[in-house]
Design an enzyme around this catalytic site. Sequence first.
Site, PDB file in Angstrom:
ATOM      1  N   MET A   8       0.845  -1.192   0.000  1.00 51.35           N
ATOM      2  CA  MET A   8       0.000   0.000   0.000  1.00 51.35           C
ATOM      3  C   MET A   8       0.890   1.255   0.000  1.00 51.35           C
ATOM      4  SD  MET A   8      -3.451  -0.886   2.013  1.00 51.35           S
ATOM      5  CE  MET A   8      -2.859  -0.701   3.664  1.00 51.35           C
ATOM      6  N   GLY A   9       2.146   1.070  -0.400  1.00 52.88           N
ATOM      7  CA  GLY A   9       3.050   2.207  -0.497  1.00 52.88           C
ATOM      8  C   GLY A   9       3.606   2.636   0.841  1.00 52.88           C
ATOM      9  N   GLY A  14      11.317  -2.660   5.440  1.00 49.63           N
ATOM     10  CA  GLY A  14      10.566  -3.920   5.499  1.00 49.63           C
ATOM     11  C   GLY A  14      10.090  -4.316   4.105  1.00 49.63           C
ATOM     12  N   HIS A  15       9.548  -3.341   3.366  1.00 48.85           N
ATOM     13  CA  HIS A  15       9.109  -3.625   1.995  1.00 48.85           C
ATOM     14  C   HIS A  15      10.313  -3.958   1.109  1.00 48.85           C
ATOM     15  CE1 HIS A  15       5.775  -0.850   3.337  1.00 48.85           C
ATOM     16  NE2 HIS A  15       5.082  -1.878   2.893  1.00 48.85           N
ATOM     17  N   GLN A  39     -10.211  -2.376   2.781  1.00 48.45           N
ATOM     18  CA  GLN A  39      -9.686  -2.976   4.006  1.00 48.45           C
ATOM     19  C   GLN A  39      -9.610  -1.994   5.171  1.00 48.45           C
ATOM     20  OE1 GLN A  39      -5.888  -3.940   1.852  1.00 48.45           O
ATOM     21  NE2 GLN A  39      -4.995  -3.668   3.869  1.00 48.45           N
ATOM     22  N   GLY A 124       5.073 -10.056   4.137  1.00 43.27           N
ATOM     23  CA  GLY A 124       5.842 -10.042   5.383  1.00 43.27           C
ATOM     24  C   GLY A 124       5.135 -10.806   6.502  1.00 43.27           C
ATOM     25  N   GLU A 125       5.954 -11.336   7.405  1.00 42.78           N
ATOM     26  CA  GLU A 125       5.393 -12.038   8.574  1.00 42.78           C
ATOM     27  C   GLU A 125       4.807 -11.065   9.590  1.00 42.78           C
ATOM     28  OE1 GLU A 125       8.181 -14.663  10.437  1.00 42.78           O
ATOM     29  OE2 GLU A 125       8.232 -15.989   8.706  1.00 42.78           O
ATOM     30  N   LYS A 126       5.100  -9.783   9.426  1.00 45.07           N
ATOM     31  CA  LYS A 126       4.588  -8.806  10.392  1.00 45.07           C
ATOM     32  C   LYS A 126       3.062  -8.897  10.484  1.00 45.07           C
ATOM     33  CE  LYS A 126       4.172  -4.353  12.061  1.00 45.07           C
ATOM     34  NZ  LYS A 126       2.872  -4.047  11.536  1.00 45.07           N
ATOM     35  N   SER A 159       4.457   1.174   8.072  1.00 45.00           N
ATOM     36  CA  SER A 159       4.180   2.503   7.499  1.00 45.00           C
ATOM     37  C   SER A 159       3.520   3.392   8.547  1.00 45.00           C
ATOM     38  CB  SER A 159       3.273   2.365   6.282  1.00 45.00           C
ATOM     39  OG  SER A 159       3.859   1.472   5.369  1.00 45.00           O
TER      40      SER A 159
HETATM   41  O1  PAF Z   1      -0.029  -5.646   3.806  1.00 44.03           O
HETATM   42  C1  PAF Z   1      -0.448  -4.751   3.044  1.00 44.03           C
HETATM   43  O2  PAF Z   1       0.238  -3.778   2.760  1.00 44.03           O
HETATM   44  C2  PAF Z   1      -1.845  -4.868   2.462  1.00 44.03           C
HETATM   45  O3  PAF Z   1      -2.730  -5.446   3.362  1.00 44.03           O
HETATM   46  C3  PAF Z   1      -1.874  -5.617   1.110  1.00 44.03           C
HETATM   47  C4  PAF Z   1      -1.446  -7.064   1.263  1.00 44.03           C
HETATM   48  C5  PAF Z   1      -0.958  -4.920   0.112  1.00 44.03           C
HETATM   49  C6  PAF Z   1      -3.292  -5.601   0.547  1.00 44.03           C
HETATM   50  O4  PAF Z   1      -3.761  -4.315   0.348  1.00 44.03           O
END
Ligand code: PAF
Length: 253
Positions: A8-9, A14-15, A39, A124-126, A159
């Site tokens: 989600m940017g 971590g990303h 979500q 990620g496991e987070k 984030s």
């Molecule tokens: O973990 C996230 O950043 C979001 O929940 C995901 C998996 C990209 C879905 O929008």
Amino acid sequence: MTVLVPTMGSLHRGHQALIKRARTLSKEVIVSIFVNPLQFENKVDLEKYPRSPQLDIELATLAGATEVWFPEYEDIYPGKIETLSAGPVGSLYEGASRPEHFEGVLTVVNRLFEMVKPTHAVFGEKDFQQLFLIKTIAKKVEIVSVPTIRSGSGLALSSRNTHLSELERECAEIISRALTAATQENNLLQAQRKLEEILASEASFKKDYAVIIDEKDFSIAKESSQKKRALVAGWINGIRLIDNMPMSKEVRL
Ligand code: PAF
């Protein structure tokens, strides 16, 4: 082989670890950046979600992404939205506190898989419960997971940490301290007690849940559980934080 890293940017180290892992699997790594309204149970939370598209492109590219994709809402949801069910595990813990959150996550991940048709996807496991649920819907995509990346003081990178002041960050470290101590206990009751005790020592932390679960089905862990994991969620000054760690020793009742 195409590897997708859905995000989600507001990318951080971590990303970047997810993207680097993706690059070990394939030369073609697509990073999607889409803040999925489905979500978020709370409109304010959605609006407040940090966004940094320019920096995201730089960080993703530096980590090895070959494409950074910013789909529009209409690309992902062109017509009537077919929401996916998250099943019984989807209503526990994060799901109990954030109704319809996991339905939203699964729906978007499923759409991203339909559109990109990756061979693999990295998460990620987070977000351990999210990872578990995504595995249940991924029929044709291999799900690869990466352990949580932490700051030097133990705080799990997220984030949402950008919303924390310096002082709040220090307070938030209580979560990883509690998890580290609890997961080193070799008695399940002691581990639970330690978790509660350490979390309660930080007045600014408002606990939502602190549990040790069986990784197989997210039920409360028993001695016989093969893989156990401690999960914690709560708020500091209204900012929701979650974290988890695997139990490092075989625990006994
Ligand atoms: O973990 C996230 O950043 C979001 O929940 C995901 C998996 C990209 C879905 O929008």
